[in-house]
Design a protein around this motif. Structure first.
Motif, PDB file in Angstrom:
ATOM      1  N   ASN A 119      -2.419  54.335  57.604  1.00  0.00           N
ATOM      2  CA  ASN A 119      -3.343  53.207  57.729  1.00  0.00           C
ATOM      3  C   ASN A 119      -4.711  53.679  58.206  1.00  0.00           C
ATOM      4  N   ALA A 120      -4.682  54.435  59.312  1.00  0.00           N
ATOM      5  CA  ALA A 120      -5.935  54.890  59.911  1.00  0.00           C
ATOM      6  C   ALA A 120      -6.703  55.803  58.958  1.00  0.00           C
ATOM      7  N   THR A 121      -5.993  56.651  58.237  1.00  0.00           N
ATOM      8  CA  THR A 121      -6.663  57.578  57.319  1.00  0.00           C
ATOM      9  C   THR A 121      -7.334  56.835  56.174  1.00  0.00           C
ATOM     10  N   LEU A 122      -6.636  55.862  55.594  1.00  0.00           N
ATOM     11  CA  LEU A 122      -7.240  55.076  54.517  1.00  0.00           C
ATOM     12  C   LEU A 122      -8.513  54.392  54.996  1.00  0.00           C
ATOM     13  N   GLY A 123      -8.433  53.783  56.187  1.00  0.00           N
ATOM     14  CA  GLY A 123      -9.603  53.102  56.721  1.00  0.00           C
ATOM     15  C   GLY A 123     -10.716  54.041  57.125  1.00  0.00           C
ATOM     16  N   LEU A 124     -10.354  55.149  57.776  1.00  0.00           N
ATOM     17  CA  LEU A 124     -11.368  56.077  58.275  1.00  0.00           C
ATOM     18  C   LEU A 124     -12.113  56.788  57.157  1.00  0.00           C
ATOM     19  N   PHE A 125     -11.373  57.257  56.164  1.00  0.00           N
ATOM     20  CA  PHE A 125     -12.039  58.010  55.105  1.00  0.00           C
ATOM     21  C   PHE A 125     -12.957  57.116  54.284  1.00  0.00           C
ATOM     22  N   ASP A 126     -12.507  55.885  54.027  1.00  0.00           N
ATOM     23  CA  ASP A 126     -13.389  54.946  53.337  1.00  0.00           C
ATOM     24  C   ASP A 126     -14.622  54.661  54.192  1.00  0.00           C
ATOM     25  N   SER A 127     -14.408  54.394  55.476  1.00  0.00           N
ATOM     26  CA  SER A 127     -15.510  54.008  56.353  1.00  0.00           C
ATOM     27  C   SER A 127     -16.511  55.147  56.540  1.00  0.00           C
ATOM     28  N   PHE A 128     -16.002  56.352  56.796  1.00  0.00           N
ATOM     29  CA  PHE A 128     -16.893  57.498  56.966  1.00  0.00           C
ATOM     30  C   PHE A 128     -17.740  57.718  55.712  1.00  0.00           C
ATOM     31  N   SER A 129     -17.094  57.716  54.558  1.00  0.00           N
ATOM     32  CA  SER A 129     -17.817  57.965  53.304  1.00  0.00           C
ATOM     33  C   SER A 129     -18.826  56.858  53.029  1.00  0.00           C
ATOM     34  N   ARG A 130     -18.450  55.638  53.333  1.00  0.00           N
ATOM     35  CA  ARG A 130     -19.333  54.491  53.121  1.00  0.00           C
ATOM     36  C   ARG A 130     -20.555  54.579  54.040  1.00  0.00           C
ATOM     37  N   GLY A 131     -20.307  54.906  55.315  1.00  0.00           N
ATOM     38  CA  GLY A 131     -21.411  54.976  56.267  1.00  0.00           C
ATOM     39  C   GLY A 131     -22.381  56.105  55.964  1.00  0.00           C
ATOM     40  N   GLN A 132     -21.860  57.295  55.681  1.00  0.00           N
ATOM     41  CA  GLN A 132     -22.739  58.432  55.399  1.00  0.00           C
ATOM     42  C   GLN A 132     -23.505  58.226  54.094  1.00  0.00           C
TER      43      GLN A 132
END
Length: 499
Positions: free
Chosen positions: A376-389
């Motif tokens: 769960n955390a990985t799906l959310g984190l990787f999307d969020s990190f990529s989206r933010g950067q």
């Protein structure tokens, strides 16, 4: 809206008969054109962008770090968790204020205040979230079930996430539904198991511990434990920059003025992506009809904050606390093992508590839940990190606009995956726990910093009718002092920031 001081007439096209439009001037960057605010959906709903924060919030802090504290100090230590999650619910509402009013991310807002602030978070995101901490901890739990080395399963999961996100047409729509399903499984599963292995006394002590304000045993103030407590508070709910990324997920969900911004697409559909506007938009806060719609959006996001975020996060952590207390009965020596430096003792003890209620299969199921949390955390984190950067790069790195937002997203996604695989194969010798310790310090610092930025953005850039009131400002100001104060006290008093 104070039209006389903050709006002006600017030509939309450089022609003699140009049509002028009203704009809202905020900071030193390009002003925001005035557009209509879309109608708000019903405030009571099932899924929304907060599902990302729940997926990130119900992570290793709730399933690993806080049960460890409960096993050592008892359930009364959970009042600190209560404070942390409640504070983050208010942060969520204030992050949403700027994002829904403008369609811009909080990073863009920080750049309107002072561009180096935005660059600080750009660098901080790389330092914090290049480390695959949540996934590695989940993979370590999966190893207990399958026997597959955690490095292997974690690397496979990283590649799977990259391929999945690259093949999606609109990334947000799919992830909202998938994370909603996975979180539902986690909430129901942990609640059922806690009911089987726990007792009514465990539940009563867990709930009373949420309100044991001021309880702080002397041992928790020691050099060995105070830094761990600080890191655990940072991991109470979504940690680090996850609240800031929430503003981008709000935008992609079409919340408020985000409805005027195109959605981020996967690499396969990058050619279909619409061009991004060079800035956000503002609605007319002098118009009573627009303000009525704004109040509807605030009700919508408040439901998200109180029920979907605060409620679900607390429910899952209550279940894990009950499990920890049951584990203490099953393994009376577990507190001593944890104090002796056995990082995995808490998870092993809770697995034993599962097994005591239903045999080895149930014990393995516990590690399955931990692996699910990691996914769960990985799906959310990787999307969020990529989206933010991608968002910061697109708007503020010269020449980046020649690429679409979707291609920048894919570049950061595969960059963090590649780095993650290298860290998993050649990184810290103490494995997942060592990676989580790095995250704990960096996350606490970022959280104090974003509270300061949030105060500046909402009070300096938004029209007066939609700025936060003094109580909300006081709560966010307390957050800045709370996070940074704990961190620097730990540094000055003990010379350490993580355990």
């Amino acid at each position: 809206m104070d039209v006389t001081s903050k709006t002006s007439e600017v030509p939309e096209e450089p022609t003699a008969a140009a049509v002028t439009e009203r704009v809202w001037r905020a900071g030193r960057l390009e002003p925001m054109p005035i557009r209509k605010l879309p109608d708000a959906p019903p405030s009571i709903h099932i899924l929304g962008p907060t599902v990302f924060l729940v997926a990130l919030g119900v992570g290793m802090g709730e399933s690993y770090m806080w049960p460890r504290l409960v096993l050592v100090f008892g359930p009364d230590i959970r009042w600190l968790f209560m404070v942390g999650v409640t504070l983050q619910a208010f942060v969520l509402l204030e992050m949403a204020r700027y994002a829904m009013a403008t369609g811009e991310s909080i990073f863009f807002g920080a750049a309107r205040i002072f561009k180096p602030l935005m660059w600080f978070f750009y660098v901080a995101a790389i330092l914090i979230y290049m480390w695959p901490g949540h996934l590695s901890a989940g993979a370590a739990a999966f190893e207990e079930v399958s026997g597959i080395p955690w490095q292997v399963s974690a690397c496979v999961a990283l590649i799977f996430v990259g391929v999945l996100f690259s093949m999606l047409s609109v990334i947000y729509n799919f992830l909202e539904k998938l994370l909603g399903l996975l979180i539902g499984l986690l909430v129901v599963g942990t609640s059922v198991i806690a009911a089987i292995v726990g007792s009514w006394d465990d539940l009563a002590n867990t709930l009373s511990g949420m309100f044991a304000f001021g309880y702080f045993p002397d041992k928790a103030l020691s050099e060995a434990w105070f830094p761990i407590v600080v890191g655990s508070i940072a991991f109470a709910g979504p940690s680090g920059m996850q609240q800031m990324w929430y503003t981008l997920q709000l935008r992609d969900s079409g919340a408020g003025m985000g409805a005027h911004i195109p959605k981020v697409r996967g690499l396969r559909a990058a050619n279909e992506a619409e061009s991004m506007p060079s800035r956000g938009f503002m609605f007319d806060t002098d118009d009573p009809a627009e303000m009525a719609k704004w109040k509807g959006w605030r009700k919508w996001v408040t439901f998200d904050a109180l029920l979907l975020f605060w409620g679900i996060t607390m429910l899952v952590t209550v279940s894990f606390t009950v499990l920890a207390m049951s584990a203490a009965r099953t393994n009376p020596d577990v507190a001593g093992l944890i104090e002796g430096g056995d990082r995995e003792a808490a998870l092993s003890a809770m697995s034993d508590a599962f097994a005591s209620a239903g045999g080895p299969i149930l014990g393995s199921l516990f590690f399955g839940f931990i692996a699910l949390i990691g996914l769960n955390a990985t799906l959310g984190l990787f999307d969020s990190f990529s989206r933010g950067q991608a968002d910061m790069t697109y708007y503020f790195v010269p020449g980046a606009k020649r690429f679409s937002m979707s291609r920048l997203y894919a570049g950061f996604l595969w960059g963090v995956i590649t780095f993650g695989i290298l860290i998993l194969l050649f990184g810290p010798a103490d494995g997942p726990a060592g990676i989580l310790d790095i995250l704990a310090f960096l996350s606490t610092f970022a959280m104090g910093a974003y509270c300061v930025v949030l105060l500046l953005v909402n009070n300096k850039l938004l029209p007066k009718p939609i700025r936060p009131g003094p109580v909300r400002n006081a709560i966010i100001g307390f957050g800045a002092v709370f996070y940074l104060g704990l961190l620097f006290y730990s540094l000055v008093r003990f010379g350490v920031v993580v355990g």
